[in-house]
Design an enzyme around this catalytic site. Structure first.
Site, PDB file in Angstrom:
ATOM      1  N   ASP A   1     -11.586  10.069  -3.994  1.00 52.94           N
ATOM      2  CA  ASP A   1     -12.905  10.690  -3.984  1.00 52.94           C
ATOM      3  C   ASP A   1     -12.957  11.873  -4.954  1.00 52.94           C
ATOM      4  O   ASP A   1     -14.028  12.443  -5.182  1.00 52.94           O
ATOM      5  CB  ASP A   1     -13.295  11.138  -2.577  1.00 52.94           C
TER       6      ASP A   1
ATOM      7  N   GLU B   1       5.050   4.895   3.924  1.00 52.82           N
ATOM      8  CA  GLU B   1       4.467   6.195   4.255  1.00 52.82           C
ATOM      9  C   GLU B   1       5.590   7.199   4.486  1.00 52.82           C
ATOM     10  O   GLU B   1       6.606   6.869   5.100  1.00 52.82           O
ATOM     11  CB  GLU B   1       3.588   6.065   5.511  1.00 52.82           C
TER      12      GLU B   1
ATOM     13  N   ASP C   1      -2.443  12.651  -2.028  1.00 52.65           N
ATOM     14  CA  ASP C   1      -2.499  14.109  -1.936  1.00 52.65           C
ATOM     15  C   ASP C   1      -2.697  14.677  -3.334  1.00 52.65           C
ATOM     16  O   ASP C   1      -1.869  14.452  -4.225  1.00 52.65           O
ATOM     17  CB  ASP C   1      -1.185  14.617  -1.333  1.00 52.65           C
TER      18      ASP C   1
ATOM     19  N   ASP D   1       0.859  -1.184   0.000  1.00 50.09           N
ATOM     20  CA  ASP D   1       0.000   0.000   0.000  1.00 50.09           C
ATOM     21  C   ASP D   1       0.895   1.234   0.000  1.00 50.09           C
ATOM     22  O   ASP D   1       1.639   1.465   0.956  1.00 50.09           O
ATOM     23  CB  ASP D   1      -0.908  -0.012   1.229  1.00 50.09           C
TER      24      ASP D   1
ATOM     25  N   ASN E   1      10.120   7.711   1.102  1.00 46.19           N
ATOM     26  CA  ASN E   1       9.588   8.564   0.051  1.00 46.19           C
ATOM     27  C   ASN E   1       9.627   7.768  -1.248  1.00 46.19           C
ATOM     28  O   ASN E   1      10.703   7.406  -1.730  1.00 46.19           O
ATOM     29  CB  ASN E   1      10.456   9.827  -0.059  1.00 46.19           C
TER      30      ASN E   1
END
Length: 210
Positions: free
Chosen positions: A154, A65, A118, A40, A92
């Site tokens: 979204d 992350e 983001d 992920d 990163n």
């Protein structure tokens, strides 16, 4: 454990995030290296992978992350839950994805998810967006034939832009032209749950490595 306060957005191009990731010894991290791996990208606080790892024990789960405090907290939560098929790393992806993928047990990476990245709304910040042609090339290099890439957001334009980057690479095929409904992974992220509760759509797509 109380949730820690962490910046919602960071600049991956900042010098403080340019240190390459040093992969751990996976034989120490995962008791069973024969299991397929789900990576992920942008795992945030880690709750999505935590639920998946508890629900499906026949996979190993790995989150990367860029916010180190979230990685530390997520691994602490995993340890208290005594889950041995789950791990989070601080890194990163702009500097570390290829190194991370190359370090994984050969042929075991079978699924990658990129969810609610983001959006970096300003056009001058477009280079900060997660899904760049270089990232797609790295995934194509290390994801074996039949491996899956799951994308969702979204924001339709974000989801479409991610799909555009994968469509530009001939190594990938989209499973269907329309947005997927429902979520094929069966486990929603916190952002997904909140979005659906507001009655707003989620835009999802699955891509397969040819």
């Amino acid at each position: 454990m109380a949730r820690i306060k962490v910046r919602q957005h960071v600049n991956p191009l900042s010098i403080i995030y340019q240190q390459p990731l040093i992969p751990p010894d996976w034989s120490v991290i995962y008791p069973n290296l024969a299991l397929p791996i789900h990576l992920d990208i942008g795992s945030a606080a880690g709750s999505f992978l935590l639920k998946l790892a508890q629900h499906e024990r026949t996979w190993n789960y790995l989150g990367i992350e860029i916010r180190q405090a979230l990685v530390i907290q997520a691994n602490q939560i995993r340890d208290r839950a005594e889950i041995d098929n789950l791990h989070y790393v601080f890194g990163n992806i702009n500097t570390s994805l290829a190194t991370l993928l190359a370090s994984l047990p050969a042929g075991k990476l079978q699924r990658i998810s990129i969810q609610y990245p983001d959006p970096c709304f300003k056009q001058r910040h477009a280079k900060r967006r997660v899904v760049q042609p270089e990232l797609v090339n790295d995934i194509a290099r290390y994801l074996p034939s039949g491996g899956e890439v799951f994308l969702q957001s979204d924001l339709e334009w974000v989801a479409q832009e991610m799909c555009d980057r994968f469509s530009e690479n001939p190594a990938f095929r989209r499973t269907q032209a329309e947005w997927l409904e429902p979520n094929p992974l069966g486990i929603p992220t916190e952002r997904e749950t909140a979005t659906l509760k507001r009655g707003l759509p989620v835009h999802r797509a699955m891509w397969v490595r040819e």
